[in-house]
Design a protein around this motif. Sequence first.
Motif, PDB file in Angstrom:
ATOM      1  N   HIS A  23       0.606   5.160  -5.613  1.00 34.77           N
ATOM      2  CA  HIS A  23      -0.430   4.511  -4.805  1.00 34.77           C
ATOM      3  C   HIS A  23      -1.466   5.561  -4.414  1.00 34.77           C
ATOM      4  O   HIS A  23      -1.166   6.759  -4.388  1.00 34.77           O
ATOM      5  N   THR A  63      -2.601   5.994  -1.618  1.00 35.60           N
ATOM      6  CA  THR A  63      -2.244   6.478  -0.281  1.00 35.60           C
ATOM      7  C   THR A  63      -1.704   7.918  -0.356  1.00 35.60           C
ATOM      8  O   THR A  63      -1.686   8.626   0.653  1.00 35.60           O
ATOM      9  N   ARG A  86       2.902   2.632 -12.107  1.00 34.68           N
ATOM     10  CA  ARG A  86       4.199   2.079 -11.683  1.00 34.68           C
ATOM     11  C   ARG A  86       4.908   1.471 -12.879  1.00 34.68           C
ATOM     12  O   ARG A  86       4.303   0.732 -13.655  1.00 34.68           O
ATOM     13  N   GLU A 108      -1.590 -12.130  -2.590  1.00 34.13           N
ATOM     14  CA  GLU A 108      -1.708 -10.933  -1.754  1.00 34.13           C
ATOM     15  C   GLU A 108      -2.761 -10.003  -2.340  1.00 34.13           C
ATOM     16  O   GLU A 108      -2.689  -9.663  -3.514  1.00 34.13           O
TER      17      GLU A 108
HETATM   18  C1  FA5 Z   1       0.694  -0.105  -1.316  1.00 34.71           C
HETATM   19  O1  FA5 Z   1       0.547   0.416  -2.399  1.00 34.71           O
HETATM   20  C2  FA5 Z   1       0.325   0.601  -0.040  1.00 34.71           C
HETATM   21  N1  FA5 Z   1       0.054   1.990  -0.341  1.00 34.71           N
HETATM   22  C3  FA5 Z   1      -0.900  -0.078   0.573  1.00 34.71           C
HETATM   23  C4  FA5 Z   1      -1.230   0.427   1.956  1.00 34.71           C
HETATM   24  C5  FA5 Z   1      -2.084   1.493   2.131  1.00 34.71           C
HETATM   25  C6  FA5 Z   1      -0.663  -0.191   3.076  1.00 34.71           C
HETATM   26  C7  FA5 Z   1      -2.363   1.969   3.398  1.00 34.71           C
HETATM   27  C8  FA5 Z   1      -0.927   0.285   4.337  1.00 34.71           C
HETATM   28  C9  FA5 Z   1      -1.796   1.354   4.515  1.00 34.71           C
HETATM   29  P1  FA5 Z   1       1.414  -2.412  -2.357  1.00 34.71           P
HETATM   30  O2  FA5 Z   1       2.443  -1.864  -3.263  1.00 34.71           O
HETATM   31  O3  FA5 Z   1       1.698  -3.724  -1.724  1.00 34.71           O
HETATM   32  O4  FA5 Z   1       1.133  -1.390  -1.149  1.00 34.71           O
HETATM   33  O5  FA5 Z   1       0.056  -2.485  -3.151  1.00 34.71           O
HETATM   34  C10 FA5 Z   1      -1.195  -2.689  -2.496  1.00 34.71           C
HETATM   35  C11 FA5 Z   1      -2.059  -3.645  -3.312  1.00 34.71           C
HETATM   36  O6  FA5 Z   1      -2.151  -3.187  -4.660  1.00 34.71           O
HETATM   37  C12 FA5 Z   1      -1.498  -5.048  -3.399  1.00 34.71           C
HETATM   38  O7  FA5 Z   1      -1.860  -5.803  -2.294  1.00 34.71           O
HETATM   39  C13 FA5 Z   1      -2.147  -5.554  -4.680  1.00 34.71           C
HETATM   40  O8  FA5 Z   1      -3.492  -5.938  -4.461  1.00 34.71           O
HETATM   41  C14 FA5 Z   1      -2.167  -4.313  -5.537  1.00 34.71           C
HETATM   42  N2  FA5 Z   1      -1.008  -4.278  -6.445  1.00 34.71           N
HETATM   43  C15 FA5 Z   1       0.276  -3.920  -6.145  1.00 34.71           C
HETATM   44  N3  FA5 Z   1       1.060  -4.024  -7.239  1.00 34.71           N
HETATM   45  C16 FA5 Z   1       0.258  -4.463  -8.258  1.00 34.71           C
HETATM   46  C17 FA5 Z   1       0.458  -4.746  -9.648  1.00 34.71           C
HETATM   47  N4  FA5 Z   1       1.661  -4.602 -10.228  1.00 34.71           N
HETATM   48  N5  FA5 Z   1      -0.593  -5.179 -10.384  1.00 34.71           N
HETATM   49  C18 FA5 Z   1      -1.810  -5.316  -9.817  1.00 34.71           C
HETATM   50  N6  FA5 Z   1      -2.065  -5.051  -8.518  1.00 34.71           N
HETATM   51  C19 FA5 Z   1      -1.059  -4.630  -7.743  1.00 34.71           C
END
Ligand code: FA5
Length: 432
Positions: free
Chosen positions: A119, A121, A143, A264
């Motif tokens: 990420h 982050t 990922r 989401e």
């Molecule tokens: C995160 O990666 C956290 N780092 C986000 C965060 C940052 C939260 C800072 C709080 C503070 P997550 O794994 O849910 O969270 O991914 C964030 C976003 O990336 C999702 O809401 C979605 O829009 C996108 N995302 C996640 N996985 C995928 C995927 N496999 N394919 C496409 N988009 C994705």
Amino acid sequence: EEASKIVTPNNQSQLEINGGTYATDSWTNVTPKILTHLGMNKHLQQDHPLSIIRQRIVNYFYAAYRNQRGNPLFSVYDKLNPVVTVQQNFDNLLIPSDHVSRQKSDCYYINEQHLLRAHTTAHQVELISGGLDNFLVVGEVYRRDEIDSTHYPVFHQADAVRLVTKDKLFERNPGLELFEETWTGSIANPKRILPSSKFMDQTKQPCHTLEAVKLMEHEMKHVLVGLTKDLFGPRIKYRWVDTYFPFTQPSWELEIYFKDNWLEVLGCGIMRHEILQHAGVHQSIGYAFGLGLERLAMILFDIPDIRLFWSNDSGFLSQFSEQDLQKLTKYKPISHYPQCTNDLSFWLPPDVEVNEGFSPNDFYDLVRSVAGDVVEQISLVDKFKHPKTGKSSVCFRIVYRHMERTMTQAEVNEIHKNIADASVEQFNVQIR
Ligand code: FA5
Ligand code: MG
């Protein structure tokens, strides 16, 4: 021959990536195919839909936050090296050492200490330590995942951090405090057991005052809803869902209603104060969020398949233009070439079972390495254990489709055979 050469980077003792040299070890699972994505920078490529989305987000933040002189408050980092340390991607963000997201089956590790960021982050703490208090990070993330029209092992994220001091946050309410009077200000014992998702208090962290958290929450949600409306129009239906991240508390996800489903689009929250303290910031409160660019782009441009973002076909790229960022042209499928479905069944070696010695993600990586982007989808359609021999059998259904032309059955069979051969070689399986 060819396949085994591709899928076993582990035989190498060193990997050269982005000018760095890394010794491989038992954690190494990056594939040469995955490494080809480094430096492609689709989010910076002119007229690419991901670049258009990036500019829309950046422009929105430039306009939403300005200093007294009228200059943008946020700075943008969109060329940071995706090779990061385990400390950057996890430890700095208080992700527990046994958290599932660290697993080898979920991330692309270069070695035990380095991985391709999972990420954006991952860059948060180094930027805050460097003195920044309003910034955006945009880049690709890696990922290990399944294969279908919305999942690809490389996608793009935008992350943001905003830190504010007491004077700024309570500009119009002097006398209010960021921190509870009773809070000692000491960093909690880093070895203590971190609250898990079930026991995390969704109201606030003990150190913060309720008024500080509520004001930050309001500002963050206001800005993110504003961005959503800027992208999708003022009538877009959305909702906030409570969630858990190790690095924010409280935490939320924003979902938008699209084609009869809640989708989401981002995660966000009030930054854990320990993170700021470790980065040398003691007198501020912060919000942070992370969102996925492909998800937004697929909706905005009506792009049906996530593989298209990697297409170099001019029939795809020529449809989009940065000329007028506000005018979002819908994607017109060039045409739909036929799918071709083939099953592959094999016996796993003795004493090996799905997720016990054999991870489907390892198989998906092998398929991507051997077949590349002509694979549209893979699913595990069957598994069973032979009652006498005790051996496990699995069957994967692989859907092939080229995005720019029709594939012949012979061509598909050849690729399918290469996948079978590589599976025998890499996993010691027996084709049925
Ligand atoms: C995160 O990666 C956290 N780092 C986000 C965060 C940052 C939260 C800072 C709080 C503070 P997550 O794994 O849910 O969270 O991914 C964030 C976003 O990336 C999702 O809401 C979605 O829009 C996108 N995302 C996640 N996985 C995928 C995927 N496999 N394919 C496409 N988009 C994705
Ligand atoms: Mg999520």
